[in-house]
Design a protein around this motif. Sequence first.
Motif: not given
Length: 212
Positions: A169-179
């Motif tokens: 149910t988390e917003d699909e645009a939410t960033t989990i991880a990035n470099v």
Amino acid sequence: MAVSLKANVRTDSKRSTLNKLRSGGRIPGIVYGKGKENTSVSVDNLTLIKTLRDEGKNVIISLDIEGDSKVDVMLHDYQIEALRGDVYHVDFYAVDMSSEIDVNVPVHLEGEAQGVKDGGILSQPLYELAGKAKPTEIPESITVDISKLEVGDSVTVADLPKISNFEITEDEATTIANVLPPTTEEVVEPGETQDGSVEPELVDGEDSNNQE
């Protein structure tokens, strides 16, 4: 499979009584939920902490309440004592094993991002993923492979594969991880300002440009 935990019924909510419970190694709490009358209880501190550490916070607990029947619960909330960091109070939510409930599942990153090897900086904005599932079908954690992330790349909720019996149910645009690109500090030479202009020399503590 539910983990068993014994609970004593509390009838006194005075502060002195609660403090005595805590000093004796027990945590005051309350049990509530659909079809369950609110019940004040206390549980053994060390046993609860060990259960949560070994099984995770979404573990199903078969709470054996003194003088009552066992009830399946989950840890809904807890309070931490500010100074020592001890668990101060717990809320147990009686669950219907056949119905979905809202939960937050820990997110674990797996692998070493290629971008980090190239000097980038790994960032993880999301540590828990919101979703729905029946109590017995809640995943212990969500693992995300980040090994292919280059500098500037990111993985979002939309990139996750479907998880059996678990609705995200988390917003699909939410960033989990990035470099992120590596940070560099610009070296300013003596006598030079940040914008590249030359600072006026001082003569006997005064600005030489102001000398007549």
